[in-house]
Scaffold this motif. Structure first.
Motif, mmCIF file in Angstrom:
data_model
loop_
_atom_site.group_PDB
_atom_site.id
_atom_site.type_symbol
_atom_site.label_atom_id
_atom_site.label_comp_id
_atom_site.label_asym_id
_atom_site.label_seq_id
_atom_site.Cartn_x
_atom_site.Cartn_y
_atom_site.Cartn_z
ATOM 1 N N ASP A 37 28.923 39.611 44.382
ATOM 2 C CA ASP A 37 28.967 38.603 45.438
ATOM 3 C C ASP A 37 27.531 38.185 45.721
ATOM 4 N N PRO A 38 27.192 36.899 45.557
ATOM 5 C CA PRO A 38 25.802 36.483 45.760
ATOM 6 C C PRO A 38 25.319 36.658 47.205
ATOM 7 N N GLN A 39 26.246 36.735 48.157
ATOM 8 C CA GLN A 39 25.861 36.916 49.563
ATOM 9 C C GLN A 39 25.487 38.363 49.872
ATOM 10 N N THR A 40 26.178 39.313 49.256
ATOM 11 C CA THR A 40 25.944 40.724 49.578
ATOM 12 C C THR A 40 25.153 41.461 48.512
ATOM 13 N N GLY A 41 25.162 40.925 47.285
ATOM 14 C CA GLY A 41 24.498 41.608 46.183
ATOM 15 C C GLY A 41 25.274 42.803 45.663
ATOM 16 N N ALA A 42 26.549 42.911 46.051
ATOM 17 C CA ALA A 42 27.375 44.046 45.640
ATOM 18 C C ALA A 42 28.644 43.558 44.956
ATOM 19 N N ILE A 43 29.273 44.465 44.223
ATOM 20 C CA ILE A 43 30.575 44.171 43.637
ATOM 21 C C ILE A 43 31.622 44.487 44.704
ATOM 22 N N PRO A 44 32.384 43.484 45.132
ATOM 23 C CA PRO A 44 33.379 43.736 46.177
ATOM 24 C C PRO A 44 34.595 44.475 45.625
ATOM 25 N N ALA A 45 35.339 45.097 46.500
ATOM 26 C CA ALA A 45 36.608 45.697 46.104
ATOM 27 C C ALA A 45 37.546 44.570 45.691
ATOM 28 N N GLY A 46 38.453 44.865 44.795
ATOM 29 C CA GLY A 46 39.423 43.858 44.394
ATOM 30 C C GLY A 46 39.967 44.130 43.018
ATOM 31 N N SER A 47 40.922 43.302 42.634
ATOM 32 C CA SER A 47 41.597 43.438 41.345
ATOM 33 C C SER A 47 40.735 42.855 40.235
ATOM 34 N N ILE A 48 41.154 43.071 38.997
ATOM 35 C CA ILE A 48 40.455 42.468 37.870
ATOM 36 C C ILE A 48 40.520 40.944 37.978
ATOM 37 N N GLU A 49 41.614 40.408 38.504
ATOM 38 C CA GLU A 49 41.707 38.960 38.705
ATOM 39 C C GLU A 49 40.668 38.482 39.715
#
Length: 126
Positions: A37-49
């Motif tokens: 996520d360009p706003q947080t710099g982290a990979i958010p939780a969520g599905s492969i989709e």
């Protein structure tokens, strides 16, 4: 041949010594994009989709910063840590590209940066 770096804050910053993309006279070469996520710099939780959508949105932002569009891609490479996700990613992919579809390769890899499940790179016509 000119090599022009492309940078946008609408996509994640590079996490190493590389450019988000390099433009030449007629082509844009993106670096591999993972679902940051360009706003947080982290990979958010969520599905492969969810992660695939984020990757393609980030690549689209980089393409736009270079004055082109993701749907002008001529070659796309998809890296997955679980090839069983291929069909689900393919369904998302079809929402971002139209005929004639770009050439594409997809590979299962042992691991990706930051523990990502997907990484995509593209070569896009300018």
């Amino acid at each position: 041949m000119k090599r022009i770096p492309v940078q946008t804050n609408k996509a994640p910053a590079a996490i190493g010594p590389y450019s988000q993309a390099i433009a030449t006279d007629s082509l844009l070469f993106t670096s591999g994009a993972i679902p940051i996520d360009p706003q947080t710099g982290a990979i958010p939780a969520g599905s492969i989709e969810d992660h695939a959508h984020l990757v393609f949105r980030n690549l689209g932002a980089i393409a736009e910063a270079a004055g082109t569009r993701l749907d002008r891609a001529v070659k796309v490479t998809v890296f997955l840590t679980d090839i069983t996700h291929f069909g689900r990613v393919n369904a998302v992919y079809a929402q971002y590209f139209t005929e004639p579809y770009p050439a594409r390769s997809a590979f299962q890899v042992a691991a990706l940066p930051l523990g990502a499940a997907i990484e995509v790179e593209a070569i896009i016509a300018l």
